[in-house]
Motif scaffolding. Structure first.
Motif, PDB file in Angstrom:
ATOM      1  N   UNK A 251      -8.578 -11.572  -7.530  1.00 15.60           N
ATOM      2  CA  UNK A 251      -8.537 -12.324  -6.279  1.00 15.60           C
ATOM      3  C   UNK A 251      -7.608 -11.384  -5.373  1.00 15.60           C
ATOM      4  N   UNK A 252      -6.591 -11.080  -5.742  1.00 17.36           N
ATOM      5  CA  UNK A 252      -5.544 -10.027  -4.843  1.00 17.36           C
ATOM      6  C   UNK A 252      -5.788  -8.756  -4.993  1.00 17.36           C
ATOM      7  N   UNK A 253      -5.442  -8.023  -4.127  1.00 16.34           N
ATOM      8  CA  UNK A 253      -5.574  -6.208  -4.072  1.00 16.34           C
ATOM      9  C   UNK A 253      -4.533  -5.956  -3.293  1.00 16.34           C
ATOM     10  N   UNK A 254      -3.507  -5.051  -4.040  1.00 17.05           N
ATOM     11  CA  UNK A 254      -2.598  -4.396  -3.394  1.00 17.05           C
ATOM     12  C   UNK A 254      -3.040  -2.804  -3.001  1.00 17.05           C
ATOM     13  N   UNK A 255      -2.634  -2.548  -1.667  1.00 17.47           N
ATOM     14  CA  UNK A 255      -2.806  -1.244  -1.262  1.00 17.47           C
ATOM     15  C   UNK A 255      -1.556  -0.562  -0.373  1.00 17.47           C
ATOM     16  N   UNK A 256      -1.443   0.719  -0.211  1.00 15.94           N
ATOM     17  CA  UNK A 256      -0.593   1.208   0.786  1.00 15.94           C
ATOM     18  C   UNK A 256      -1.268   2.387   1.316  1.00 15.94           C
ATOM     19  N   UNK A 257      -0.624   2.477   2.536  1.00 18.09           N
ATOM     20  CA  UNK A 257      -1.040   3.534   3.544  1.00 18.09           C
ATOM     21  C   UNK A 257       0.185   4.254   3.972  1.00 18.09           C
ATOM     22  N   UNK A 258       0.693   5.435   3.205  1.00 19.68           N
ATOM     23  CA  UNK A 258       1.956   6.019   3.498  1.00 19.68           C
ATOM     24  C   UNK A 258       2.020   6.663   4.699  1.00 19.68           C
ATOM     25  N   UNK A 259       0.809   7.069   5.418  1.00 23.29           N
ATOM     26  CA  UNK A 259       0.807   7.668   6.638  1.00 23.29           C
ATOM     27  C   UNK A 259       1.286   6.465   7.749  1.00 23.29           C
ATOM     28  N   UNK A 260       1.134   5.346   7.357  1.00 20.21           N
ATOM     29  CA  UNK A 260       1.427   4.246   8.319  1.00 20.21           C
ATOM     30  C   UNK A 260       2.723   3.596   7.627  1.00 20.21           C
ATOM     31  N   UNK A 261       3.221   4.104   6.699  1.00 17.74           N
ATOM     32  CA  UNK A 261       4.331   3.377   6.112  1.00 17.74           C
ATOM     33  C   UNK A 261       4.297   1.714   5.785  1.00 17.74           C
ATOM     34  N   UNK A 262       3.012   1.522   5.319  1.00 19.08           N
ATOM     35  CA  UNK A 262       2.359   0.241   5.181  1.00 19.08           C
ATOM     36  C   UNK A 262       2.038  -0.356   4.040  1.00 19.08           C
ATOM     37  N   UNK A 263       2.225  -1.356   3.448  1.00 21.80           N
ATOM     38  CA  UNK A 263       1.738  -1.953   2.108  1.00 21.80           C
ATOM     39  C   UNK A 263       1.056  -3.156   2.389  1.00 21.80           C
ATOM     40  N   UNK A 264      -0.259  -3.372   1.827  1.00 23.47           N
ATOM     41  CA  UNK A 264      -1.124  -4.334   2.151  1.00 23.47           C
ATOM     42  C   UNK A 264      -1.284  -5.499   1.010  1.00 23.47           C
ATOM     43  N   UNK A 265      -1.524  -6.836   1.253  1.00 23.29           N
ATOM     44  CA  UNK A 265      -2.038  -7.639   0.010  1.00 23.29           C
ATOM     45  C   UNK A 265      -3.264  -8.380   0.686  1.00 23.29           C
ATOM     46  N   UNK A 266      -4.205  -8.069   0.067  1.00 23.91           N
ATOM     47  CA  UNK A 266      -5.592  -8.653   0.447  1.00 23.91           C
ATOM     48  C   UNK A 266      -5.865  -9.871  -0.551  1.00 23.91           C
ATOM     49  N   UNK A 267      -5.851 -10.928   0.140  1.00 27.95           N
ATOM     50  CA  UNK A 267      -5.912 -12.142  -0.830  1.00 27.95           C
ATOM     51  C   UNK A 267      -7.327 -12.666  -0.466  1.00 27.95           C
TER      52      UNK A 267
END
Length: 127
Positions: free
Chosen positions: A67-83
């Motif tokens: 159900x959830x997916x974690x990802x990161x964009x190091x160029x933006x220094x951002x981590x996401x959690x798609x729920x």
């Protein structure tokens, strides 16, 4: 020092979706492992998901797998959690956390191992 700021929380109906973001600043090169935890009222802080620096390794709590997916964009220094497919039991304050290099992957589900924490963002799943 690392500063973490979460955003994207809110109210959503069961079955709906939200995407949380965690923006890191400061000594961002030390964010070797990034993770999401959550804490519901009256409950202990609970591991949700973690991701390695290059995004190759991920870990999920059984309660959110599929159900959830974690990802990161190091160029933006951002981590996401798609729920997705959110359930009422997902209601909690969600926290972003970072773990420095040198800590083993086997430790990612343990809250006390993390070096830095965000302020949290509220997610409420309700009809």
């Amino acid at each position: 020092q690392v500063q973490l700021v979460e955003s994207g929380g809110g109210l959503v109906q069961p079955g709906g979706s939200l995407r949380l973001s965690c923006a890191a600043s400061g000594r961002t090169f030390s964010t070797y492992i990034m993770a999401w935890f959550r804490q519901a009222p009256g409950k202990e802080r609970e591991f949700v998901a973690a991701i390695s620096w290059n995004g190759v390794m991920t870990s999920y709590a059984d309660s959110v797998k599929g159900r959830f997916t974690i990802s990161r964009d190091n160029a933006k220094n951002t981590v996401y959690l798609q729920m997705n497919s959110l359930k009422p039991e997902d209601t909690a304050v969600y926290y972003c956390a970072s773990l420095s290099k040198g800590s083993g992957w086997s430790q990612v589900q343990l809250a006390h191992m993390y070096d830095y924490w965000g302020q949290g963002t509220q997610v409420t799943v309700s009809s």
